[in-house]
Write an enzyme that holds these catalytic residues in place. Structure first.
Site, PDB file in Angstrom:
ATOM      1  N   ASP A 151      10.477  81.198   5.259  1.00  0.00           N
ATOM      2  CA  ASP A 151      10.942  79.975   5.913  1.00  0.00           C
ATOM      3  C   ASP A 151      10.437  78.758   5.167  1.00  0.00           C
ATOM      4  OD1 ASP A 151      12.492  80.708   8.261  1.00  0.00           O
ATOM      5  OD2 ASP A 151      10.659  81.727   8.919  1.00  0.00           O
ATOM      6  N   HIS A 210      11.294  87.609   5.140  1.00  0.00           N
ATOM      7  CA  HIS A 210      11.949  86.334   5.428  1.00  0.00           C
ATOM      8  C   HIS A 210      10.995  85.182   5.107  1.00  0.00           C
ATOM      9  CE1 HIS A 210      15.025  83.924   7.535  1.00  0.00           C
ATOM     10  NE2 HIS A 210      14.026  83.251   8.082  1.00  0.00           N
ATOM     11  N   GLY A 233      12.890  83.576  18.105  1.00  0.00           N
ATOM     12  CA  GLY A 233      12.609  84.176  19.408  1.00  0.00           C
ATOM     13  C   GLY A 233      13.120  85.594  19.556  1.00  0.00           C
ATOM     14  N   ASP A 280      17.904  84.453  14.008  1.00  0.00           N
ATOM     15  CA  ASP A 280      16.556  83.968  13.703  1.00  0.00           C
ATOM     16  C   ASP A 280      16.051  83.052  14.811  1.00  0.00           C
ATOM     17  OD1 ASP A 280      14.261  82.980  12.524  1.00  0.00           O
ATOM     18  OD2 ASP A 280      15.253  82.135  10.765  1.00  0.00           O
ATOM     19  N   MET A 296      15.220  75.259   5.045  1.00  0.00           N
ATOM     20  CA  MET A 296      15.416  74.216   6.049  1.00  0.00           C
ATOM     21  C   MET A 296      15.040  72.906   5.379  1.00  0.00           C
ATOM     22  SD  MET A 296      13.751  76.446   9.086  1.00  0.00           S
ATOM     23  CE  MET A 296      13.113  77.631   7.911  1.00  0.00           C
ATOM     24  N   HIS A 315      15.085  81.292   3.558  1.00  0.00           N
ATOM     25  CA  HIS A 315      15.817  80.440   4.503  1.00  0.00           C
ATOM     26  C   HIS A 315      15.359  79.009   4.275  1.00  0.00           C
ATOM     27  CE1 HIS A 315      16.108  79.251   9.094  1.00  0.00           C
ATOM     28  NE2 HIS A 315      16.964  78.582   8.341  1.00  0.00           N
ATOM     29  N   SER A 339       6.834  85.878  15.295  1.00  0.00           N
ATOM     30  CA  SER A 339       5.726  86.114  16.218  1.00  0.00           C
ATOM     31  C   SER A 339       5.794  87.494  16.869  1.00  0.00           C
ATOM     32  CB  SER A 339       5.661  85.008  17.267  1.00  0.00           C
ATOM     33  OG  SER A 339       6.930  84.726  17.779  1.00  0.00           O
ATOM     34  N   GLY A 393      12.489  74.967  12.635  1.00  0.00           N
ATOM     35  CA  GLY A 393      11.323  74.099  12.469  1.00  0.00           C
ATOM     36  C   GLY A 393       9.993  74.741  12.802  1.00  0.00           C
ATOM     37  N   PHE A 394       9.997  75.635  13.780  1.00  0.00           N
ATOM     38  CA  PHE A 394       8.724  76.215  14.203  1.00  0.00           C
ATOM     39  C   PHE A 394       8.903  77.678  14.605  1.00  0.00           C
ATOM     40  CE2 PHE A 394       8.690  71.706  15.013  1.00  0.00           C
ATOM     41  CZ  PHE A 394       7.475  71.305  14.479  1.00  0.00           C
ATOM     42  N   GLY A 395       7.874  78.471  14.342  1.00  0.00           N
ATOM     43  CA  GLY A 395       7.852  79.832  14.857  1.00  0.00           C
ATOM     44  C   GLY A 395       7.423  79.812  16.315  1.00  0.00           C
ATOM     45  N   SER A 436       9.361  87.293   9.467  1.00  0.00           N
ATOM     46  CA  SER A 436       9.117  85.973   8.882  1.00  0.00           C
ATOM     47  C   SER A 436       7.623  85.806   8.650  1.00  0.00           C
ATOM     48  CB  SER A 436       9.605  84.875   9.830  1.00  0.00           C
ATOM     49  OG  SER A 436       9.033  83.639   9.420  1.00  0.00           O
ATOM     50  N   MET A 446      10.422  74.825   4.644  1.00  0.00           N
ATOM     51  CA  MET A 446      10.693  73.586   5.396  1.00  0.00           C
ATOM     52  C   MET A 446      10.143  72.396   4.639  1.00  0.00           C
ATOM     53  SD  MET A 446       9.379  74.846   9.115  1.00  0.00           S
ATOM     54  CE  MET A 446       9.799  76.466   9.765  1.00  0.00           C
ATOM     55  N   MET A 497      20.958  80.498  14.116  1.00  0.00           N
ATOM     56  CA  MET A 497      19.637  80.168  14.662  1.00  0.00           C
ATOM     57  C   MET A 497      19.684  80.332  16.183  1.00  0.00           C
ATOM     58  SD  MET A 497      17.660  79.481  12.135  1.00  0.00           S
ATOM     59  CE  MET A 497      16.237  79.086  13.169  1.00  0.00           C
TER      60      MET A 497
HETATM   61  C1  DX5 Z   1      12.181  78.829  12.572  1.00  0.00           C
HETATM   62  C2  DX5 Z   1      12.208  79.880  11.500  1.00  0.00           C
HETATM   63  C3  DX5 Z   1      12.059  81.268  11.997  1.00  0.00           C
HETATM   64  C4  DX5 Z   1      10.793  81.528  12.734  1.00  0.00           C
HETATM   65  C5  DX5 Z   1      10.911  82.777  13.526  1.00  0.00           C
HETATM   66  O1  DX5 Z   1      12.403  77.593  11.995  1.00  0.00           O
HETATM   67  O2  DX5 Z   1      13.436  79.828  10.802  1.00  0.00           O
HETATM   68  O3  DX5 Z   1      12.259  82.211  10.958  1.00  0.00           O
HETATM   69  O4  DX5 Z   1       9.685  81.611  11.891  1.00  0.00           O
HETATM   70  O5  DX5 Z   1       9.761  82.893  14.274  1.00  0.00           O
HETATM   71  P1  DX5 Z   1       9.781  83.563  15.705  1.00  0.00           P
HETATM   72  O6  DX5 Z   1      10.287  84.950  15.546  1.00  0.00           O
HETATM   73  O7  DX5 Z   1       8.351  83.489  16.103  1.00  0.00           O
HETATM   74  O8  DX5 Z   1      10.693  82.735  16.561  1.00  0.00           O
HETATM   75 ZN    ZN Z   2      14.010  81.532   9.296  1.00  0.00          ZN
END
Ligand code: DX5
Ligand code: ZN
Length: 217
Positions: free
Chosen positions: A34, A32, A177, A175, A67, A65, A198, A142-144, A8, A36, A137
């Site tokens: 993301d 990927h 963690g 997707d 969101m 993806h 990450s 929402g956040f990495g 991502s 949002m 998910m």
């Molecule tokens: C979260 C995103 C993910 C995220 C993954 O809303 O859809 O794709 O960026 O990041 P990591 O791998 O750091 O959880």
């Molecule tokens: Zn994603």
């Protein structure tokens, strides 16, 4: 099933995005994206100017993806930019989901349906045969950089079992963690597309991190 790794770019260096895309071209399977909107999720990432920029450097397929509320508004634009896979959330689209999946397919893209961790996995079952892939998910969208939710493993197993029962080979993408600590369990559960932000971009050698995910056992 052959694993595909989809880093991502939410965790990439946006000041040097071209360099990061060229690196992913060499070692990843998918890019990927993301997207949002600050409404479906409490965060804003990036939109089409960035997707367009990525499309100019990417030689591997783009996996978008969404969101966002009203994902149907962006199907056409994605197709024009050469996006290969487009997914959106069942929670955002509700009863329009089947129609949107169909419109994504009609534009020649693979259509994916996504659920957050609080949506029962059985809600995806009516879309087997209508979606080309499913995205589970393993954190709340929402956040990495969030912590993997372990219950996701059982949800993937349940979806995989239902797909097998129906003789459907749609891939399951996971997707949130995802990293070397949970990759083997996710593979065993039936996931075959790993999104990793990450754990790839924070690694000393991101391509080595991709290879380790792909070779997990
Ligand atoms: C979260 C995103 C993910 C995220 C993954 O809303 O859809 O794709 O960026 O990041 P990591 O791998 O750091 O959880
Ligand atoms: Zn994603």
């Amino acid at each position: 099933m052959q694993l595909q790794i989809a880093p991502s770019i939410l965790s990439a260096d946006f000041n040097d995005l071209g360099r990061d895309i060229r690196m992913l071209n060499r070692c990843a399977d998918l890019i990927h994206l993301d997207i949002m909107d600050g409404s479906f999720v409490p965060n804003i990432s990036f939109g089409f100017p960035v997707v367009e920029a990525v499309s100019r450097s990417a030689t591997i397929p783009m996996d978008a993806h969404f969101m966002v509320v009203h994902p149907e508004r962006w199907v056409e634009r994605c197709a024009e930019l050469g996006v290969a896979m487009m997914s959106f959330h069942l929670e955002a689209a509700g009863d329009d989901s089947a129609k949107i999946l169909e419109s994504i397919r009609a534009k020649g893209m693979k259509a994916g349906l996504v659920i957050n961790p609080d949506i029962p996995v059985e809600k995806l079952f009516p879309y087997i045969g209508k979606a080309d892939y499913f995205l589970i998910m393993s954190v709340f969208a929402g956040f990495g950089g969030q912590k993997f939710i372990p219950e996701s493993i059982g949800r993937i197993e349940a979806l995989k079992a239902e797909l097998e029962k129906r003789g459907n080979d749609a891939p399951i993408e996971v997707d949130g963690g995802v990293g070397i600590a949970n990759a083997a369990a996710l593979r065993k559960a039936g996931a075959s597309i790993f999104v990793a932000g990450s754990s790839v971009f924070n690694a000393d050698d991101p391509c080595e991190a991709v290879a380790q995910l792909r070779n997990c056992r």
